[in-house]
Design a protein around this motif. Sequence first.
Motif, short mmCIF file in Angstrom:
data_model
loop_
_atom_site.label_atom_id
_atom_site.label_comp_id
_atom_site.label_asym_id
_atom_site.label_seq_id
_atom_site.Cartn_x
_atom_site.Cartn_y
_atom_site.Cartn_z
N GLU A 129 0.84 -1.21 0.00
CA GLU A 129 0.00 0.00 0.00
C GLU A 129 0.87 1.25 0.00
OE1 GLU A 129 -2.21 1.26 3.64
OE2 GLU A 129 -3.97 0.94 2.37
N ALA A 134 1.10 4.00 -3.12
CA ALA A 134 0.81 5.41 -2.86
C ALA A 134 2.01 6.28 -3.20
CB ALA A 134 0.41 5.60 -1.40
N HIS A 177 2.16 9.14 -6.10
CA HIS A 177 2.56 10.49 -5.69
C HIS A 177 3.70 11.00 -6.58
CE1 HIS A 177 2.25 13.38 -2.21
NE2 HIS A 177 3.31 13.85 -2.84
N GLY A 211 -2.08 10.26 -4.02
CA GLY A 211 -0.88 9.52 -3.66
C GLY A 211 -0.82 9.31 -2.16
N LEU A 212 0.25 9.78 -1.56
CA LEU A 212 0.40 9.65 -0.11
C LEU A 212 -0.62 10.50 0.63
CD1 LEU A 212 4.29 9.77 -0.08
CD2 LEU A 212 2.90 7.80 0.55
N ASN A 272 -3.73 10.39 0.18
CA ASN A 272 -4.84 9.49 0.53
C ASN A 272 -4.59 8.84 1.89
OD1 ASN A 272 -5.98 10.05 -1.97
ND2 ASN A 272 -5.06 8.27 -2.94
N ALA A 319 3.34 8.16 5.90
CA ALA A 319 3.03 8.90 4.67
C ALA A 319 3.73 10.26 4.65
CB ALA A 319 1.51 9.09 4.55
#
Length: 236
Positions: free
Chosen positions: A35, A39, A43, A184-185, A187, A204
């Motif tokens: 995950e 991400a 990003h 990206g991150l 989220n 993140a």
Amino acid sequence: MTLLASAVPAADPSCYSRTVNEWWCEAYVSDYRQELVDATTQHLLITVAAIGLSIVIAFPLALLARRVRRLESAILGVSTALYTVPSLALFPLLVPFTGISATTVVIGLALYALTILVRSILDGLRSVPDEVRESARGLGYAPAGQLLRIELPLALPVMLAGLRVATVSTVALTTVGALVANGGLGNLIADGVRTDFKAELLAACLLCVAIAVLLDLAIVGLQRLTTPWTRTGVAA
């Protein structure tokens, strides 16, 4: 059976469980590795695409502003005004045309980056001494050749300095793409804030910083390769 069961020690709760919820948790990074990779990849791709699109738009605008002086204020004013539009409004405005997709985020971020890139490209071109331009014309360079072979190499330090600022800024702004589920991150950051998931939030954020640092170092390396005469310690 009861005695045997009671003798077996209970497993410790995970460091990212609801009862523990620690900020630094290696188990979270291990369990959610894919995950985090997905991400981070999204990003990075959104950031690079946005900066690339912004350069494609900013370069001709800067050339136009330099050639037609009466348009300079309008071009700089519009690019600055775009930066003042809140992302909470800009992304929803683009959705009817581009849908809930990464394209929406890329276009929005490219428009934001114009504020920095148009000015830095224009300043870089104007930093080239007039004597150099005159010498190039005296040597028979056509306008296009003069721009590509003389002016751009000399303007690169100023232009790349602006690119560094725009890139780092875009890395941060990409997280706002979570508004349209393509941040990206961002989220993960939004989810971490919403659920009070500390390990997710910290991981993140640290990855965002890492992307910004790596892209900045990449641009510095590009500048050193393309403008060797600016390095300190080079013999005159």
